[in-house]
Motif scaffolding. Structure first.
Motif, PDB file in Angstrom:
ATOM      1  N   GLN A  84      37.420  34.235  49.360  1.00  0.00           N
ATOM      2  CA  GLN A  84      37.993  35.344  48.603  1.00  0.00           C
ATOM      3  C   GLN A  84      38.510  34.891  47.243  1.00  0.00           C
ATOM      4  O   GLN A  84      38.385  35.619  46.248  1.00  0.00           O
ATOM      5  CB  GLN A  84      39.118  36.003  49.392  1.00  0.00           C
ATOM      6  CG  GLN A  84      38.633  36.807  50.566  1.00  0.00           C
ATOM      7  CD  GLN A  84      39.765  37.519  51.279  1.00  0.00           C
ATOM      8  OE1 GLN A  84      40.877  37.618  50.770  1.00  0.00           O
ATOM      9  NE2 GLN A  84      39.494  38.012  52.472  1.00  0.00           N
ATOM     10  N   LYS A  87      35.535  34.429  44.906  1.00  0.00           N
ATOM     11  CA  LYS A  87      35.035  35.729  44.488  1.00  0.00           C
ATOM     12  C   LYS A  87      35.958  36.355  43.440  1.00  0.00           C
ATOM     13  O   LYS A  87      35.500  36.927  42.448  1.00  0.00           O
ATOM     14  CB  LYS A  87      34.924  36.645  45.707  1.00  0.00           C
ATOM     15  CG  LYS A  87      34.237  37.944  45.451  1.00  0.00           C
ATOM     16  CD  LYS A  87      34.038  38.703  46.750  1.00  0.00           C
ATOM     17  CE  LYS A  87      33.292  39.984  46.531  1.00  0.00           C
ATOM     18  NZ  LYS A  87      33.091  40.723  47.782  1.00  0.00           N
ATOM     19  N   HIS A  88      37.274  36.218  43.645  1.00  0.00           N
ATOM     20  CA  HIS A  88      38.245  36.759  42.685  1.00  0.00           C
ATOM     21  C   HIS A  88      38.128  36.050  41.335  1.00  0.00           C
ATOM     22  O   HIS A  88      38.182  36.690  40.283  1.00  0.00           O
ATOM     23  CB  HIS A  88      39.660  36.609  43.250  1.00  0.00           C
ATOM     24  CG  HIS A  88      40.736  37.044  42.311  1.00  0.00           C
ATOM     25  ND1 HIS A  88      40.915  38.352  41.950  1.00  0.00           N
ATOM     26  CD2 HIS A  88      41.683  36.340  41.660  1.00  0.00           C
ATOM     27  CE1 HIS A  88      41.929  38.436  41.104  1.00  0.00           C
ATOM     28  NE2 HIS A  88      42.418  37.222  40.917  1.00  0.00           N
ATOM     29  N   LYS A  89      37.946  34.752  41.361  1.00  0.00           N
ATOM     30  CA  LYS A  89      37.820  33.988  40.121  1.00  0.00           C
ATOM     31  C   LYS A  89      36.546  34.364  39.368  1.00  0.00           C
ATOM     32  O   LYS A  89      36.543  34.474  38.143  1.00  0.00           O
ATOM     33  CB  LYS A  89      37.826  32.493  40.429  1.00  0.00           C
ATOM     34  CG  LYS A  89      37.928  31.624  39.209  1.00  0.00           C
ATOM     35  CD  LYS A  89      38.097  30.180  39.595  1.00  0.00           C
ATOM     36  CE  LYS A  89      38.245  29.301  38.379  1.00  0.00           C
ATOM     37  NZ  LYS A  89      38.427  27.896  38.748  1.00  0.00           N
ATOM     38  N   GLU A  90      35.443  34.598  40.102  1.00  0.00           N
ATOM     39  CA  GLU A  90      34.205  35.019  39.465  1.00  0.00           C
ATOM     40  C   GLU A  90      34.334  36.406  38.829  1.00  0.00           C
ATOM     41  O   GLU A  90      33.782  36.662  37.771  1.00  0.00           O
ATOM     42  CB  GLU A  90      33.059  35.006  40.485  1.00  0.00           C
ATOM     43  CG  GLU A  90      32.639  33.610  40.879  1.00  0.00           C
ATOM     44  CD  GLU A  90      31.601  33.615  41.982  1.00  0.00           C
ATOM     45  OE1 GLU A  90      31.237  34.706  42.486  1.00  0.00           O
ATOM     46  OE2 GLU A  90      31.140  32.516  42.351  1.00  0.00           O
ATOM     47  N   LYS A  91      35.084  37.290  39.479  1.00  0.00           N
ATOM     48  CA  LYS A  91      35.296  38.620  38.916  1.00  0.00           C
ATOM     49  C   LYS A  91      36.091  38.535  37.618  1.00  0.00           C
ATOM     50  O   LYS A  91      35.820  39.254  36.669  1.00  0.00           O
ATOM     51  CB  LYS A  91      36.046  39.518  39.906  1.00  0.00           C
ATOM     52  CG  LYS A  91      35.194  40.078  40.994  1.00  0.00           C
ATOM     53  CD  LYS A  91      36.005  41.024  41.849  1.00  0.00           C
ATOM     54  CE  LYS A  91      35.175  41.605  42.956  1.00  0.00           C
ATOM     55  NZ  LYS A  91      35.960  42.510  43.810  1.00  0.00           N
ATOM     56  N   LEU A  92      37.093  37.659  37.587  1.00  0.00           N
ATOM     57  CA  LEU A  92      37.875  37.506  36.364  1.00  0.00           C
ATOM     58  C   LEU A  92      37.021  36.973  35.214  1.00  0.00           C
ATOM     59  O   LEU A  92      37.165  37.410  34.077  1.00  0.00           O
ATOM     60  CB  LEU A  92      39.050  36.561  36.603  1.00  0.00           C
ATOM     61  CG  LEU A  92      40.189  37.088  37.458  1.00  0.00           C
ATOM     62  CD1 LEU A  92      41.237  36.007  37.669  1.00  0.00           C
ATOM     63  CD2 LEU A  92      40.815  38.318  36.828  1.00  0.00           C
ATOM     64  N   SER A  94      33.686  37.329  34.873  1.00  0.00           N
ATOM     65  CA  SER A  94      32.625  38.255  34.487  1.00  0.00           C
ATOM     66  C   SER A  94      33.165  39.438  33.685  1.00  0.00           C
ATOM     67  O   SER A  94      32.434  40.020  32.897  1.00  0.00           O
ATOM     68  CB  SER A  94      31.889  38.759  35.717  1.00  0.00           C
ATOM     69  OG  SER A  94      32.732  39.542  36.513  1.00  0.00           O
ATOM     70  N   HIS A  95      34.414  39.806  33.846  1.00  0.00           N
ATOM     71  CA  HIS A  95      34.968  40.950  33.123  1.00  0.00           C
ATOM     72  C   HIS A  95      35.452  40.598  31.733  1.00  0.00           C
ATOM     73  O   HIS A  95      35.735  41.472  30.939  1.00  0.00           O
ATOM     74  CB  HIS A  95      36.125  41.575  33.906  1.00  0.00           C
ATOM     75  CG  HIS A  95      35.650  42.330  35.110  1.00  0.00           C
ATOM     76  ND1 HIS A  95      36.367  42.425  36.258  1.00  0.00           N
ATOM     77  CD2 HIS A  95      34.510  43.020  35.344  1.00  0.00           C
ATOM     78  CE1 HIS A  95      35.718  43.137  37.149  1.00  0.00           C
ATOM     79  NE2 HIS A  95      34.590  43.518  36.620  1.00  0.00           N
TER      80      HIS A  95
END
Length: 96
Positions: A84, A87-92, A94-95
């Motif tokens: 998790q 995944k959270h780090k990748e979302k940060l 990519s945005h």
């Protein structure tokens, strides 16, 4: 990083405390913005449960795991939290 460990129907011994803290220190390799971790260990007849919530950069991440062995439940819990956090780090990333 602050780690709070509590137990329900279980005494949190130094061995369990040390094991949990060593496992959760490995999570800081993926994300160093972790401010606090709350771990809750419970025992219900034959099932050992481990739950944790992590506060990371304005978001709370929750996971739980259960097994017949407490140490196995803690291992499964840290694996779930590790996925998790990645995944959270990748979302940060990519945005931005």
């Amino acid at each position: 990083m602050q780690v709070n460990i509590s137990g329900h129907h279980i005494d949190v011994t130094e061995a369990i405390d040390g094991y949990v803290k060593s496992k959760f220190e490995k999570l800081t390799h993926h994300n160093d913005l972790i401010t606090s971790i709350n771990v809750f260990l419970t025992v219900e007849k034959l099932v050992q449960k481990a739950e944790a919530s992590i506060h990371v950069s304005g978001k709370d991440i929750f996971a739980d795991a259960q097994s017949e062995d407490l140490y196995t439940a803690i291992d499964a819990l840290t694996d779930k939290l590790d996925r998790q956090l990645i995944k959270h780090k990748e979302k940060l990333k990519s945005h931005r």
